[in-house]
Design a protein around this motif. Structure first.
Motif, PDB file in Angstrom:
ATOM      1  N   ASP A 145     -22.383  30.862  20.540  1.00  0.00           N
ATOM      2  CA  ASP A 145     -21.722  30.367  21.760  1.00  0.00           C
ATOM      3  C   ASP A 145     -22.570  29.203  22.220  1.00  0.00           C
ATOM      4  OD1 ASP A 145     -21.190  31.774  25.112  1.00  0.00           O
ATOM      5  OD2 ASP A 145     -20.506  29.934  24.156  1.00  0.00           O
ATOM      6  N   ILE A 146     -22.242  28.014  21.722  1.00  0.00           N
ATOM      7  CA  ILE A 146     -23.179  26.893  21.850  1.00  0.00           C
ATOM      8  C   ILE A 146     -22.944  26.060  23.104  1.00  0.00           C
ATOM      9  CG2 ILE A 146     -23.653  26.740  19.387  1.00  0.00           C
ATOM     10  CD1 ILE A 146     -21.655  24.543  19.125  1.00  0.00           C
ATOM     11  N   GLY A 147     -23.952  25.185  23.379  1.00  0.00           N
ATOM     12  CA  GLY A 147     -23.811  24.258  24.494  1.00  0.00           C
ATOM     13  C   GLY A 147     -24.584  24.705  25.716  1.00  0.00           C
ATOM     14  N   VAL A 148     -24.143  24.233  26.859  1.00  0.00           N
ATOM     15  CA  VAL A 148     -24.849  24.509  28.117  1.00  0.00           C
ATOM     16  C   VAL A 148     -24.258  25.760  28.765  1.00  0.00           C
ATOM     17  CG1 VAL A 148     -23.336  23.073  29.553  1.00  0.00           C
ATOM     18  CG2 VAL A 148     -25.740  23.323  30.180  1.00  0.00           C
ATOM     19  N   SER A 149     -25.078  26.485  29.516  1.00  0.00           N
ATOM     20  CA  SER A 149     -24.582  27.727  30.133  1.00  0.00           C
ATOM     21  C   SER A 149     -24.270  27.504  31.614  1.00  0.00           C
ATOM     22  CB  SER A 149     -25.647  28.820  30.015  1.00  0.00           C
ATOM     23  OG  SER A 149     -26.729  28.514  30.877  1.00  0.00           O
TER      24      SER A 149
ATOM     25  N   GLN B 270     -27.273  27.299  33.830  1.00  0.00           N
ATOM     26  CA  GLN B 270     -27.952  25.997  33.726  1.00  0.00           C
ATOM     27  C   GLN B 270     -27.218  24.958  34.580  1.00  0.00           C
ATOM     28  OE1 GLN B 270     -27.809  25.773  29.470  1.00  0.00           O
ATOM     29  NE2 GLN B 270     -29.934  26.423  29.222  1.00  0.00           N
TER      30      GLN B 270
ATOM     31  N   PHE C 119     -17.494  23.511  22.679  1.00  0.00           N
ATOM     32  CA  PHE C 119     -16.939  23.094  23.967  1.00  0.00           C
ATOM     33  C   PHE C 119     -16.580  21.625  24.056  1.00  0.00           C
ATOM     34  CE2 PHE C 119     -17.102  26.933  26.335  1.00  0.00           C
ATOM     35  CZ  PHE C 119     -17.999  27.707  25.615  1.00  0.00           C
TER      36      PHE C 119
ATOM     37  N   GLU D 114     -29.263  20.263  15.938  1.00  0.00           N
ATOM     38  CA  GLU D 114     -29.529  21.717  15.886  1.00  0.00           C
ATOM     39  C   GLU D 114     -28.361  22.438  15.211  1.00  0.00           C
ATOM     40  OE1 GLU D 114     -33.285  22.368  17.937  1.00  0.00           O
ATOM     41  OE2 GLU D 114     -31.857  23.939  17.437  1.00  0.00           O
TER      42      GLU D 114
HETATM   43  C1  LIG Z   1     -22.910  28.401  26.228  1.00  0.00           C
HETATM   44  S1  LIG Z   1     -24.466  29.056  26.624  1.00  0.00           S
HETATM   45  C2  LIG Z   1     -24.326  30.729  26.171  1.00  0.00           C
HETATM   46  C3  LIG Z   1     -23.796  31.502  27.276  1.00  0.00           C
HETATM   47  C4  LIG Z   1     -23.795  33.011  27.048  1.00  0.00           C
HETATM   48  N1  LIG Z   1     -23.241  33.378  25.755  1.00  0.00           N
HETATM   49  C5  LIG Z   1     -22.987  33.644  28.137  1.00  0.00           C
HETATM   50  O1  LIG Z   1     -21.869  34.044  27.829  1.00  0.00           O
HETATM   51  O2  LIG Z   1     -23.498  33.694  29.240  1.00  0.00           O
HETATM   52  C6  LIG Z   1     -25.454  28.472  25.314  1.00  0.00           C
HETATM   53  C7  LIG Z   1     -26.921  28.861  25.466  1.00  0.00           C
HETATM   54  O3  LIG Z   1     -27.580  28.527  24.252  1.00  0.00           O
HETATM   55  C8  LIG Z   1     -28.853  27.985  24.540  1.00  0.00           C
HETATM   56  N2  LIG Z   1     -29.194  27.077  23.432  1.00  0.00           N
HETATM   57  C9  LIG Z   1     -28.845  25.787  23.294  1.00  0.00           C
HETATM   58  N3  LIG Z   1     -29.334  25.289  22.147  1.00  0.00           N
HETATM   59  C10 LIG Z   1     -29.991  26.303  21.550  1.00  0.00           C
HETATM   60  C11 LIG Z   1     -30.714  26.427  20.332  1.00  0.00           C
HETATM   61  N4  LIG Z   1     -30.821  25.409  19.511  1.00  0.00           N
HETATM   62  N5  LIG Z   1     -31.256  27.614  20.017  1.00  0.00           N
HETATM   63  C12 LIG Z   1     -31.153  28.653  20.847  1.00  0.00           C
HETATM   64  N6  LIG Z   1     -30.476  28.616  22.034  1.00  0.00           N
HETATM   65  C13 LIG Z   1     -29.911  27.442  22.367  1.00  0.00           C
HETATM   66  C14 LIG Z   1     -28.645  27.218  25.821  1.00  0.00           C
HETATM   67  O4  LIG Z   1     -29.846  27.067  26.491  1.00  0.00           O
HETATM   68  C15 LIG Z   1     -27.645  28.109  26.555  1.00  0.00           C
HETATM   69  O5  LIG Z   1     -28.302  29.013  27.395  1.00  0.00           O
END
Ligand SMILES: C[S@@+](CC[C@H](N)C(=O)[O-])C[C@H]1O[C@@H](n2cnc3c(N)ncnc32)[C@H](O)[C@@H]1O
Length: 227
Positions: A19-23, A26, A159, A136
């Motif tokens: 589940d990539i990207g910003v949360s 954040q 996203f 990444e």
């Molecule tokens: C879209 S959010 C996930 C949200 C979570 N699944 C939820 O439902 O609350 C993506 C998260 O992945 C983390 N992230 C981004 N790049 C990353 C990486 N290369 N390795 C590990 N985590 C990463 C971000 O900091 C963020 O917190």
């Protein structure tokens, strides 16, 4: 991912969900500096223990680099005027806050996309660059596929179009059997199976889901299975 699992004695998994990207936390925490809607320090790092903040980069990068990042990672057609405005502004006052950047971009974007803040694409672009998100993803996808046991599944929620394009191309490439040179007397059934098999089509949120959770509107889920 591979090292982290190997450190736990895990060599294969039944599934990987990315589940990539910003949360949302954040975006909603002003101190993280991801949002043009909340004023805070212009940071944008997902991992605040390393790397340059968005402010540090914007205050030192040359105009050409800033323009290219905003164009490539934001698909922003006003990248040129935005980069020029950023460089002109920092001569007077270095960037420190998200509001400062949002206002400078807002003035440089001549026409607005309906329902979208004029700084949306620039903030997305700077964030993707500062966190090397596409690089990444490029490293992560082959690792995830390699870790799957036969029948295991890779599911990726992306996203924006840049991420989704990478996932789509990766699954297509890894689901296509190697082409044999013409005239090689081998039956298709004898050909080695490709690494992955795409499972169904891309999955998008329903209208009901978007109504309930507007942040899901640009989400796309793609699934592949290990042969
Ligand atoms: C879209 S959010 C996930 C949200 C979570 N699944 C939820 O439902 O609350 C993506 C998260 O992945 C983390 N992230 C981004 N790049 C990353 C990486 N290369 N390795 C590990 N985590 C990463 C971000 O900091 C963020 O917190």
């Amino acid at each position: 991912m591979r090292e982290a699992l190997a450190a736990r004695g895990i060599r294969q998994v039944a599934g990987v969900l990315l589940d990539i990207g910003v949360s949302s936390p954040q975006l909603e925490t002003p101190e993280r500096g991801f949002s043009f809607a909340r004023d805070g320090p212009l940071d944008m790092r997902m991992d605040t223990t390393r790397g340059e903040t968005a402010a540090q980069w914007l205050n030192r990068a040359d105009e050409k680099e800033i323009r290219e990042v905003i164009w490539r990672h934001g698909e922003e057609r006003f990248a040129k005027s935005i980069a020029a405005a950023i460089v002109a502004t920092r001569l007077r006052e270095p960037f420190r806050t998200t509001r400062q950047l949002a206002e400078v971009v807002g003035r440089a974007v001549r026409t607005r996309e309906p329902g979208q803040h004029p700084a949306t694409r620039t903030f997305q672009a700077v964030r993707i660059f500062i966190n090397q998100e596409l690089e990444e993803l490029e490293v992560t996808l082959p690792q995830a596929a390699a870790l799957l046991e036969p029948g295991g599944r890779l599911a990726v929620v992306s996203f924006h179009s840049l991420e989704d394009r990478m996932v789509k191309n990766f699954i297509r490439e890894r689901s296509t059997a190697d082409k044999l040179p013409r005239g090689v007397p081998v039956r298709a059934a004898e050909l080695p199976l490709p690494e992955l098999r795409a499972v169904g089509k891309v999955i998008k949120p329903s209208e009901e889901e978007v109504r309930r959770n507007p942040r899901s509107r640009s989400a796309k889920l793609r699934v592949a299975e290990k042969n």
